[in-house]
Design a protein around this motif. Structure first.
Motif: not given
Length: 207
Positions: A33-41, A65-66
């Motif tokens: 979750q934390s890695v994908l949230a950081r990667l998404r933008p 989801h992310e």
């Protein structure tokens, strides 16, 4: 993490992932979750994101989801690691639950044609149900045997050596990976109860 030093591996800043054609998420379930949230933008549409987590139901949920709407994703699980594929990848299995976008399908073609992998398509639920026995059971038993701290024996049979090899293989896994396999699989607890019950029943029959 940037504090890990691996031989023959060049560490790069996380932000440099934005320029990559393919990103393989070889990370623990708890980090998804934390890695994908950081990667998404910073993620480009043409970049292929490959998830290779050992459990698929939960990792798939987080990924979809992310990275909702990202056009190129491959959700899979290679059924081999550095030890089992030390002499090559030919004939090893790759389980695929989702392949989205042209880049994902090109990757599957590469895995089959160049790496010689056997690709099997299943749902995330089917994967985790099978791996509850293949992974959860195997390393639950191995960890339990290892916790017995059996002393060095003067002689052993080949069958006991198989058990010792399994214990040694488990020792090469991190505690974090063990927990991902055991608690990240929604079908794992049921299988652990089954094996404990079966051993208890066997012991009772012998008594």
């Amino acid at each position: 993490r940037t504090d890990i030093i691996l031989p023959d591996v060049d560490m790069i800043p996380f932000e440099n992932l934005a320029s990559m054609d393919c990103i393989i998420l070889a990370i623990l379930l708890e980090a998804h979750q934390s890695v994908l949230a950081r990667l998404r933008p910073m993620l480009r549409p043409e970049t292929l994101v490959v998830d290779v987590c050992s459990v698929k139901v939960r990792s798939r949920e987080i990924l979809l989801h992310e990275l909702s709407g990202h056009p190129n994703m491959l959700i899979c699980h290679p059924l081999f690691g550095p030890q089992s594929a030390a002499t090559g990848t030919q004939g090893h299995q790759l389980i695929v639950t989702d392949a989205m976008g042209d880049a994902a399908h090109r990757m599957i073609t590469f895995c089959q044609g160049v790496l010689g992998l056997q690709v099997t398509h299943v749902t995330a639920e089917e994967h985790d149900q099978a791996m509850a026995y293949v992974h959860v059971l195997t390393f639950f038993v191995a960890r339990g045997l290892g916790n017995m701290n059996i002393a060095q024996l003067p002689f052993v049979t080949p069958s006991f050596q198989y058990l010792q090899d399994l214990i040694n293989l488990d020792h090469q896994h991190s505690d974090e990976l063990f927990m991902t396999i055991q608690t990240g699989n929604p079908f794992g607890a049921k299988v652990r109860r089954e094996v404990v019950q079966a051993l208890g029943d066997l012991e009772q029959s012998l008594a």
